[in-house]
Design a protein around this motif. Structure first.
Motif, PDB file in Angstrom:
ATOM      1  N   LYS A 196       0.964  -1.441   0.215  1.00  0.00           N
ATOM      2  CA  LYS A 196      -0.208  -0.114   0.458  1.00  0.00           C
ATOM      3  C   LYS A 196       0.930   1.159   0.338  1.00  0.00           C
ATOM      4  O   LYS A 196       2.046   1.115   0.281  1.00  0.00           O
ATOM      5  N   SER A 199      -0.552   7.308   1.422  1.00  0.00           N
ATOM      6  CA  SER A 199      -2.456   7.699   1.737  1.00  0.00           C
ATOM      7  C   SER A 199      -3.312   6.470   2.044  1.00  0.00           C
ATOM      8  O   SER A 199      -3.785   6.940   1.926  1.00  0.00           O
ATOM      9  N   GLU A 200      -2.908   5.259   1.249  1.00  0.00           N
ATOM     10  CA  GLU A 200      -3.561   4.526   0.995  1.00  0.00           C
ATOM     11  C   GLU A 200      -3.752   3.877   2.478  1.00  0.00           C
ATOM     12  O   GLU A 200      -4.739   3.771   2.875  1.00  0.00           O
ATOM     13  N   SER A 203      -5.919   6.477   4.977  1.00  0.00           N
ATOM     14  CA  SER A 203      -7.509   6.563   3.771  1.00  0.00           C
ATOM     15  C   SER A 203      -8.109   5.502   4.334  1.00  0.00           C
ATOM     16  O   SER A 203      -9.617   5.730   4.456  1.00  0.00           O
ATOM     17  N   ASP A 204      -7.113   3.853   4.076  1.00  0.00           N
ATOM     18  CA  ASP A 204      -8.076   2.721   3.517  1.00  0.00           C
ATOM     19  C   ASP A 204      -8.161   2.133   5.092  1.00  0.00           C
ATOM     20  O   ASP A 204      -7.764   0.603   4.843  1.00  0.00           O
TER      21      ASP A 204
END
Length: 320
Positions: A196, A199-200, A203-204
Protein backbone atom coordinates in the motif's frame (compact mmCIF):
# COMPACT_ATOMS: atom_id res chain seq x y z
CA UNK A 1 -24.40 -49.58 -57.08
CA UNK A 2 -23.51 -45.92 -56.99
CA UNK A 3 -25.97 -43.19 -56.32
CA UNK A 4 -25.58 -39.77 -57.81
CA UNK A 5 -26.56 -36.67 -55.89
CA UNK A 6 -28.33 -33.94 -57.84
CA UNK A 7 -26.31 -30.78 -58.33
CA UNK A 8 -28.99 -28.61 -56.76
CA UNK A 9 -28.88 -30.48 -53.43
CA UNK A 10 -26.58 -27.86 -51.93
CA UNK A 11 -29.13 -25.24 -52.77
CA UNK A 12 -31.75 -27.08 -50.72
CA UNK A 13 -29.48 -27.37 -47.64
CA UNK A 14 -30.70 -25.27 -44.67
CA UNK A 15 -28.73 -22.08 -44.07
CA UNK A 16 -27.85 -21.21 -40.46
CA UNK A 17 -29.58 -18.17 -39.07
CA UNK A 18 -26.99 -15.46 -38.27
CA UNK A 19 -28.84 -14.42 -35.09
CA UNK A 20 -28.96 -17.99 -33.81
CA UNK A 21 -25.28 -18.42 -34.68
CA UNK A 22 -24.32 -15.34 -32.67
CA UNK A 23 -26.44 -16.48 -29.72
CA UNK A 24 -24.89 -19.95 -29.82
CA UNK A 25 -21.38 -18.48 -29.93
CA UNK A 26 -22.06 -16.21 -26.98
CA UNK A 27 -23.52 -19.14 -25.04
CA UNK A 28 -20.40 -21.23 -25.63
CA UNK A 29 -18.23 -18.27 -24.66
CA UNK A 30 -20.13 -17.78 -21.42
CA UNK A 31 -19.91 -21.49 -20.72
CA UNK A 32 -16.15 -21.32 -21.05
CA UNK A 33 -15.84 -18.27 -18.80
CA UNK A 34 -18.15 -19.31 -15.97
CA UNK A 35 -15.88 -22.09 -14.58
CA UNK A 36 -13.03 -19.59 -14.39
CA UNK A 37 -15.15 -17.19 -12.39
CA UNK A 38 -16.16 -19.96 -9.99
CA UNK A 39 -12.62 -21.22 -9.32
CA UNK A 40 -12.36 -19.13 -6.15
CA UNK A 41 -15.62 -20.49 -4.79
CA UNK A 42 -14.68 -24.05 -5.63
CA UNK A 43 -11.28 -23.71 -3.93
CA UNK A 44 -12.93 -22.24 -0.80
CA UNK A 45 -15.48 -25.05 -0.75
CA UNK A 46 -12.70 -27.62 -1.23
CA UNK A 47 -10.75 -26.18 1.71
CA UNK A 48 -13.87 -26.30 3.86
CA UNK A 49 -14.48 -29.95 2.94
CA UNK A 50 -10.87 -30.85 3.69
CA UNK A 51 -11.07 -29.13 7.06
CA UNK A 52 -14.27 -30.99 7.95
CA UNK A 53 -12.74 -34.28 6.84
CA UNK A 54 -9.70 -33.71 9.07
CA UNK A 55 -11.94 -32.79 11.96
CA UNK A 56 -14.09 -35.89 11.50
CA UNK A 57 -10.96 -38.00 11.12
CA UNK A 58 -9.57 -36.74 14.42
CA UNK A 59 -12.85 -37.06 16.32
CA UNK A 60 -13.76 -40.49 14.92
CA UNK A 61 -10.29 -41.96 14.60
CA UNK A 62 -9.73 -45.65 15.05
CA UNK A 63 -9.30 -46.04 18.79
CA UNK A 64 -7.83 -49.54 18.59
CA UNK A 65 -5.14 -49.40 21.24
CA UNK A 66 -4.08 -52.99 20.86
CA UNK A 67 -4.03 -55.87 23.28
CA UNK A 68 -1.60 -54.27 25.72
CA UNK A 69 -3.67 -51.10 25.72
CA UNK A 70 -6.86 -52.93 26.56
CA UNK A 71 -5.06 -54.78 29.32
CA UNK A 72 -3.97 -51.45 30.82
CA UNK A 73 -7.50 -50.05 30.49
CA UNK A 74 -9.03 -53.08 32.20
CA UNK A 75 -6.40 -52.89 34.95
CA UNK A 76 -7.14 -49.18 35.43
CA UNK A 77 -10.88 -49.89 35.71
CA UNK A 78 -10.24 -52.70 38.20
CA UNK A 79 -7.94 -50.46 40.26
CA UNK A 80 -10.55 -47.70 40.24
CA UNK A 81 -13.28 -50.06 41.44
CA UNK A 82 -10.95 -51.49 44.08
CA UNK A 83 -10.17 -48.06 45.58
CA UNK A 84 -13.74 -46.74 45.63
CA UNK A 85 -14.93 -44.31 46.93
CA UNK A 86 -11.57 -42.52 47.06
CA UNK A 87 -10.87 -42.96 43.35
CA UNK A 88 -14.13 -41.35 42.33
CA UNK A 89 -12.64 -37.92 43.04
CA UNK A 90 -9.88 -38.65 40.54
CA UNK A 91 -12.33 -39.85 37.86
CA UNK A 92 -14.85 -37.01 37.92
CA UNK A 93 -13.78 -33.80 36.21
CA UNK A 94 -15.68 -30.55 35.68
CA UNK A 95 -15.44 -28.30 32.64
CA UNK A 96 -16.75 -24.75 32.75
CA UNK A 97 -19.26 -23.32 30.31
CA UNK A 98 -16.62 -21.54 28.24
CA UNK A 99 -14.18 -24.49 28.14
CA UNK A 100 -13.91 -27.81 26.31
CA UNK A 101 -11.86 -30.85 27.31
CA UNK A 102 -9.86 -33.00 24.89
CA UNK A 103 -9.35 -36.48 26.42
CA UNK A 104 -6.36 -38.62 25.49
CA UNK A 105 -6.47 -42.35 26.25
CA UNK A 106 -3.03 -43.90 25.98
CA UNK A 107 -2.00 -40.98 23.74
CA UNK A 108 -5.00 -41.16 21.39
CA UNK A 109 -7.83 -38.67 21.23
CA UNK A 110 -10.95 -40.30 22.63
CA UNK A 111 -13.74 -40.92 20.15
CA UNK A 112 -16.36 -38.16 20.12
CA UNK A 113 -14.05 -35.16 20.19
CA UNK A 114 -14.20 -32.44 22.83
CA UNK A 115 -16.18 -32.94 26.04
CA UNK A 116 -18.09 -30.39 28.04
CA UNK A 117 -19.34 -28.26 29.48
CA UNK A 118 -20.27 -30.06 32.68
CA UNK A 119 -19.15 -33.37 34.19
CA UNK A 120 -17.22 -36.15 32.49
CA UNK A 121 -15.31 -39.24 33.63
CA UNK A 122 -11.72 -40.30 32.98
CA UNK A 123 -9.61 -43.28 33.99
CA UNK A 124 -6.89 -42.16 36.40
CA UNK A 125 -4.02 -44.25 35.03
CA UNK A 126 -4.61 -44.19 31.28
CA UNK A 127 -6.44 -40.94 30.51
CA UNK A 128 -5.30 -37.34 30.41
CA UNK A 129 -7.09 -34.22 29.22
CA UNK A 130 -6.41 -30.66 28.08
CA UNK A 131 -8.77 -27.76 28.71
CA UNK A 132 -9.28 -25.34 25.84
CA UNK A 133 -10.72 -21.86 26.42
CA UNK A 134 -13.43 -21.05 23.84
CA UNK A 135 -13.83 -17.36 24.73
CA UNK A 136 -12.74 -14.52 22.46
CA UNK A 137 -9.10 -13.59 23.00
CA UNK A 138 -7.70 -10.13 22.30
CA UNK A 139 -4.05 -9.19 21.77
CA UNK A 140 -2.17 -6.15 20.54
CA UNK A 141 0.09 -6.32 17.51
CA UNK A 142 3.39 -4.65 18.47
CA UNK A 143 4.37 -1.57 16.41
CA UNK A 144 5.82 -2.75 13.11
CA UNK A 145 8.29 -0.70 11.07
CA UNK A 146 6.95 -1.07 7.53
CA UNK A 147 8.33 0.28 4.24
CA UNK A 148 5.37 1.28 2.10
CA UNK A 149 5.04 0.95 -1.65
CA UNK A 150 6.16 4.58 -2.15
CA UNK A 151 9.30 4.06 0.03
CA UNK A 152 8.04 5.70 3.24
CA UNK A 153 8.86 4.16 6.62
CA UNK A 154 5.87 4.09 9.00
CA UNK A 155 5.20 2.43 12.34
CA UNK A 156 1.83 0.68 12.52
CA UNK A 157 0.19 -1.30 15.32
CA UNK A 158 -3.16 -3.01 15.62
CA UNK A 159 -5.41 -5.31 17.62
CA UNK A 160 -6.78 -8.77 16.77
CA UNK A 161 -9.87 -10.54 18.16
CA UNK A 162 -10.05 -14.32 17.73
CA UNK A 163 -11.53 -17.41 19.35
CA UNK A 164 -11.07 -21.16 19.22
CA UNK A 165 -13.74 -22.57 16.92
CA UNK A 166 -12.69 -26.23 17.07
CA UNK A 167 -10.94 -27.42 20.21
CA UNK A 168 -9.81 -30.71 18.66
CA UNK A 169 -7.94 -29.03 15.79
CA UNK A 170 -6.46 -26.41 18.13
CA UNK A 171 -4.88 -29.17 20.24
CA UNK A 172 -3.97 -31.78 17.62
CA UNK A 173 -2.73 -29.62 14.72
CA UNK A 174 -0.53 -27.02 16.42
CA UNK A 175 1.64 -26.76 19.50
CA UNK A 176 0.63 -23.28 20.67
CA UNK A 177 -2.25 -21.73 18.77
CA UNK A 178 -2.08 -18.40 20.62
CA UNK A 179 1.62 -17.79 19.93
CA UNK A 180 1.27 -18.89 16.31
CA UNK A 181 -1.66 -16.52 15.76
CA UNK A 182 0.30 -13.61 17.26
CA UNK A 183 3.33 -14.20 15.03
CA UNK A 184 1.14 -14.69 11.97
CA UNK A 185 -0.68 -11.40 12.67
CA UNK A 186 2.63 -9.52 12.74
CA UNK A 187 3.85 -10.96 9.44
CA UNK A 188 0.43 -10.44 7.82
CA UNK A 189 0.43 -6.78 8.87
CA UNK A 190 3.86 -6.29 7.27
CA UNK A 191 2.87 -8.06 4.07
CA UNK A 192 -0.40 -6.19 3.62
CA UNK A 193 1.01 -2.73 4.36
CA UNK A 194 4.01 -3.34 2.10
CA UNK A 195 1.69 -3.32 -0.92
CA UNK A 196 0.00 0.00 0.00
CA UNK A 197 0.95 3.63 -0.49
CA UNK A 198 1.09 6.05 2.43
CA UNK A 199 -2.12 7.77 1.33
CA UNK A 200 -3.91 4.41 1.14
CA UNK A 201 -2.72 3.45 4.64
CA UNK A 202 -4.00 6.72 6.08
CA UNK A 203 -7.36 6.68 4.31
CA UNK A 204 -8.26 2.98 3.76
CA UNK A 205 -7.86 1.51 7.24
CA UNK A 206 -11.10 -0.45 7.07
CA UNK A 207 -10.10 -2.09 3.79
CA UNK A 208 -6.67 -3.01 5.19
CA UNK A 209 -8.25 -4.45 8.34
CA UNK A 210 -10.71 -6.51 6.27
CA UNK A 211 -7.89 -7.84 4.09
CA UNK A 212 -5.87 -8.83 7.16
CA UNK A 213 -8.90 -10.54 8.72
CA UNK A 214 -9.59 -12.66 5.64
CA UNK A 215 -5.91 -13.62 5.30
CA UNK A 216 -5.57 -14.57 8.96
CA UNK A 217 -8.87 -16.45 8.94
CA UNK A 218 -7.81 -18.57 5.96
CA UNK A 219 -4.38 -19.29 7.45
CA UNK A 220 -5.68 -20.26 10.92
CA UNK A 221 -8.61 -22.34 9.66
CA UNK A 222 -6.57 -25.55 9.93
CA UNK A 223 -5.80 -24.70 13.55
CA UNK A 224 -9.48 -24.48 14.52
CA UNK A 225 -9.25 -20.71 15.09
CA UNK A 226 -11.75 -18.09 13.90
CA UNK A 227 -10.41 -14.52 13.50
CA UNK A 228 -13.41 -12.32 14.28
CA UNK A 229 -12.01 -8.81 13.87
CA UNK A 230 -8.81 -6.90 13.06
CA UNK A 231 -8.35 -3.18 13.69
CA UNK A 232 -5.52 -0.76 12.86
CA UNK A 233 -4.85 1.30 16.00
CA UNK A 234 -2.25 3.93 15.09
CA UNK A 235 -0.03 4.96 12.19
CA UNK A 236 3.09 6.84 13.30
CA UNK A 237 5.05 8.89 10.77
CA UNK A 238 8.66 10.15 11.09
CA UNK A 239 9.08 13.68 12.45
CA UNK A 240 10.61 15.01 9.24
CA UNK A 241 7.72 13.63 7.21
CA UNK A 242 5.21 15.17 9.62
CA UNK A 243 6.86 18.59 9.27
CA UNK A 244 6.94 18.26 5.48
CA UNK A 245 3.25 17.26 5.35
CA UNK A 246 2.35 20.14 7.69
CA UNK A 247 4.23 22.62 5.49
CA UNK A 248 2.53 21.24 2.41
CA UNK A 249 -0.89 21.51 4.01
CA UNK A 250 -0.18 25.08 5.17
CA UNK A 251 0.96 26.09 1.69
CA UNK A 252 -2.18 24.55 0.20
CA UNK A 253 -4.37 26.45 2.68
CA UNK A 254 -2.60 29.74 1.88
CA UNK A 255 -3.01 29.13 -1.84
CA UNK A 256 -6.73 28.48 -1.38
CA UNK A 257 -7.04 31.63 0.75
CA UNK A 258 -5.38 33.75 -1.95
CA UNK A 259 -7.66 32.30 -4.59
CA UNK A 260 -10.72 33.02 -2.46
CA UNK A 261 -9.53 36.61 -1.80
CA UNK A 262 -8.92 37.17 -5.52
CA UNK A 263 -12.38 35.83 -6.34
CA UNK A 264 -13.85 38.19 -3.73
CA UNK A 265 -12.03 41.19 -5.22
CA UNK A 266 -13.26 40.24 -8.67
CA UNK A 267 -16.85 39.94 -7.48
CA UNK A 268 -16.57 43.26 -5.59
CA UNK A 269 -15.21 45.05 -8.68
CA UNK A 270 -18.07 43.72 -10.76
CA UNK A 271 -20.56 44.91 -8.17
CA UNK A 272 -18.94 48.38 -8.10
CA UNK A 273 -19.08 48.54 -11.88
CA UNK A 274 -22.78 47.72 -11.87
CA UNK A 275 -23.37 50.30 -9.10
CA UNK A 276 -21.55 53.02 -11.05
CA UNK A 277 -23.69 52.30 -14.08
CA UNK A 278 -26.84 52.63 -11.99
CA UNK A 279 -25.65 55.91 -10.38
CA UNK A 280 -24.66 57.32 -13.78
CA UNK A 281 -28.24 56.96 -14.97
CA UNK A 282 -29.51 59.14 -12.06
CA UNK A 283 -27.25 62.10 -10.93
CA UNK A 284 -29.31 62.59 -7.79
CA UNK A 285 -28.37 59.08 -6.69
CA UNK A 286 -24.75 60.20 -6.31
CA UNK A 287 -25.79 63.00 -3.95
CA UNK A 288 -27.81 60.50 -1.88
CA UNK A 289 -24.75 58.27 -1.71
CA UNK A 290 -22.73 61.25 -0.43
CA UNK A 291 -25.23 61.87 2.32
CA UNK A 292 -25.29 58.19 3.33
CA UNK A 293 -21.50 58.16 3.56
CA UNK A 294 -21.61 61.33 5.70
CA UNK A 295 -24.13 59.68 8.04
CA UNK A 296 -21.92 56.60 8.40
CA UNK A 297 -18.79 58.65 9.19
CA UNK A 298 -20.64 60.83 11.68
CA UNK A 299 -21.86 57.77 13.56
CA UNK A 300 -18.32 56.37 13.97
CA UNK A 301 -16.37 59.59 14.67
CA UNK A 302 -18.51 62.39 16.00
CA UNK A 303 -15.63 64.88 16.31
CA UNK A 304 -14.89 64.82 12.58
CA UNK A 305 -17.35 66.08 10.02
CA UNK A 306 -16.63 65.66 6.32
CA UNK A 307 -18.75 67.52 3.84
CA UNK A 308 -18.41 66.23 0.29
CA UNK A 309 -18.02 68.82 -2.41
CA UNK A 310 -19.76 68.02 -5.70
CA UNK A 311 -17.38 67.49 -8.57
CA UNK A 312 -19.60 69.56 -10.88
CA UNK A 313 -18.77 72.73 -8.94
CA UNK A 314 -15.05 72.09 -9.30
CA UNK A 315 -15.43 71.51 -13.01
CA UNK A 316 -17.19 74.87 -13.41
CA UNK A 317 -14.27 76.65 -11.68
CA UNK A 318 -11.77 74.80 -13.83
CA UNK A 319 -13.50 76.03 -17.01
CA UNK A 320 -13.12 79.69 -15.92
Amino acid sequence: MTRTVPSNTAERLPVADPVKLVCTTSTVYNTKISPTMEDGRESAAMKERERKERQIGLENADSDIGLCGWILVVFSIFLTLLTLPLSIWMCIKIVKEYERAIIFRLGRILRGGAKGPGLFLILPCTDSFINVDMRTITFDIPPQEVLTKDSVTVSVDGVVYYRVQNATLAVANITNADAATRLLAQTTLRNVLGTKNLSEILSDREEIAHSMQSTLDDATDDWGIKVERVEIKDVKLPQQLQRAMAAEAEAAREARAKVIAAEGEMNASRALKEASLVIAESPSGLQLRYLQTLNTIAAEKNSTIIFPLPIDMIQSFMKH
